[in-house]
Write a protein that holds these residues in place. Structure first.
Motif, PDB file in Angstrom:
ATOM      1  N   CYS A  43       0.859  -1.177   0.000  1.00 31.10           N
ATOM      2  CA  CYS A  43       0.000   0.000   0.000  1.00 31.10           C
ATOM      3  C   CYS A  43       0.899   1.231   0.000  1.00 31.10           C
ATOM      4  O   CYS A  43       2.119   1.124   0.098  1.00 31.10           O
ATOM      5  CB  CYS A  43      -0.964  -0.005   1.183  1.00 31.10           C
ATOM      6  SG  CYS A  43      -0.212  -0.331   2.761  1.00 31.10           S
ATOM      7  N   VAL A  44       0.291   2.391  -0.144  1.00 33.85           N
ATOM      8  CA  VAL A  44       1.053   3.625  -0.246  1.00 33.85           C
ATOM      9  C   VAL A  44       0.682   4.553   0.910  1.00 33.85           C
ATOM     10  O   VAL A  44      -0.496   4.763   1.189  1.00 33.85           O
ATOM     11  CB  VAL A  44       0.784   4.322  -1.603  1.00 33.85           C
ATOM     12  CG1 VAL A  44       1.556   5.628  -1.706  1.00 33.85           C
ATOM     13  CG2 VAL A  44       1.158   3.399  -2.757  1.00 33.85           C
ATOM     14  N   VAL A  45       1.701   5.080   1.562  1.00 35.42           N
ATOM     15  CA  VAL A  45       1.503   6.039   2.637  1.00 35.42           C
ATOM     16  C   VAL A  45       1.647   7.427   2.035  1.00 35.42           C
ATOM     17  O   VAL A  45       2.661   7.742   1.416  1.00 35.42           O
ATOM     18  CB  VAL A  45       2.539   5.842   3.767  1.00 35.42           C
ATOM     19  CG1 VAL A  45       2.329   6.866   4.880  1.00 35.42           C
ATOM     20  CG2 VAL A  45       2.474   4.429   4.317  1.00 35.42           C
ATOM     21  N   VAL A  46       0.602   8.237   2.188  1.00 31.74           N
ATOM     22  CA  VAL A  46       0.588   9.597   1.658  1.00 31.74           C
ATOM     23  C   VAL A  46       0.759  10.553   2.832  1.00 31.74           C
ATOM     24  O   VAL A  46      -0.016  10.517   3.784  1.00 31.74           O
ATOM     25  CB  VAL A  46      -0.751   9.901   0.938  1.00 31.74           C
ATOM     26  CG1 VAL A  46      -0.720  11.289   0.322  1.00 31.74           C
ATOM     27  CG2 VAL A  46      -1.047   8.849  -0.121  1.00 31.74           C
ATOM     28  N   THR A  47       1.776  11.396   2.764  1.00 30.94           N
ATOM     29  CA  THR A  47       2.031  12.359   3.829  1.00 30.94           C
ATOM     30  C   THR A  47       1.866  13.761   3.271  1.00 30.94           C
ATOM     31  O   THR A  47       2.563  14.143   2.329  1.00 30.94           O
ATOM     32  CB  THR A  47       3.456  12.187   4.403  1.00 30.94           C
ATOM     33  OG1 THR A  47       3.606  10.830   4.810  1.00 30.94           O
ATOM     34  CG2 THR A  47       3.693  13.101   5.587  1.00 30.94           C
TER      35      THR A  47
END
Length: 101
Positions: A43-47
């Motif tokens: 999955c992708v962590v968006v900050t």
């Protein structure tokens, strides 16, 4: 095979996160993307770094690829605008040069 397809998709997502980070930097968007495994799924962590506040959310690779396409469209728009302003700048430069000559 399914395993090869999954690996190819994950490689594409990882490459796309790096590309998206470069685009965000060029566009001045205060956002970064990193990949992470959750229960064997990528999955992708968006900050988002809005002012002093930092917000983080985890999105699926499918949702990230949608965001990636939007960023790609913004980069295309920026490139065409930059290209147009370059042409305009060259035209003005030539005009000034001729007037002085």
């Amino acid at each position: 095979s399914i395993v090869e397809e999954k690996r190819a998709h994950e490689t594409k997502v990882v490459d796309s996160t790096q590309e998206a980070n470069r685009w965000c930097q060029k566009l001045g968007v205060p956002r970064t993307y990193t990949t992470k495994r959750r229960k064997s799924k990528l999955c992708v962590v968006v900050t988002d770094q809005l002012t002093a506040e930092v917000s983080t959310r985890v999105v699926s690779t499918t949702m990230f690829m949608r965001e990636h396409r939007k960023l790609e469209a913004l980069m295309e728009l920026k490139r065409s605008e930059d290209h147009a302003s370059e042409k305009q700048g060259q035209g003005q430069g030539q005009g000034q040069g001729q007037g002085q000559g």
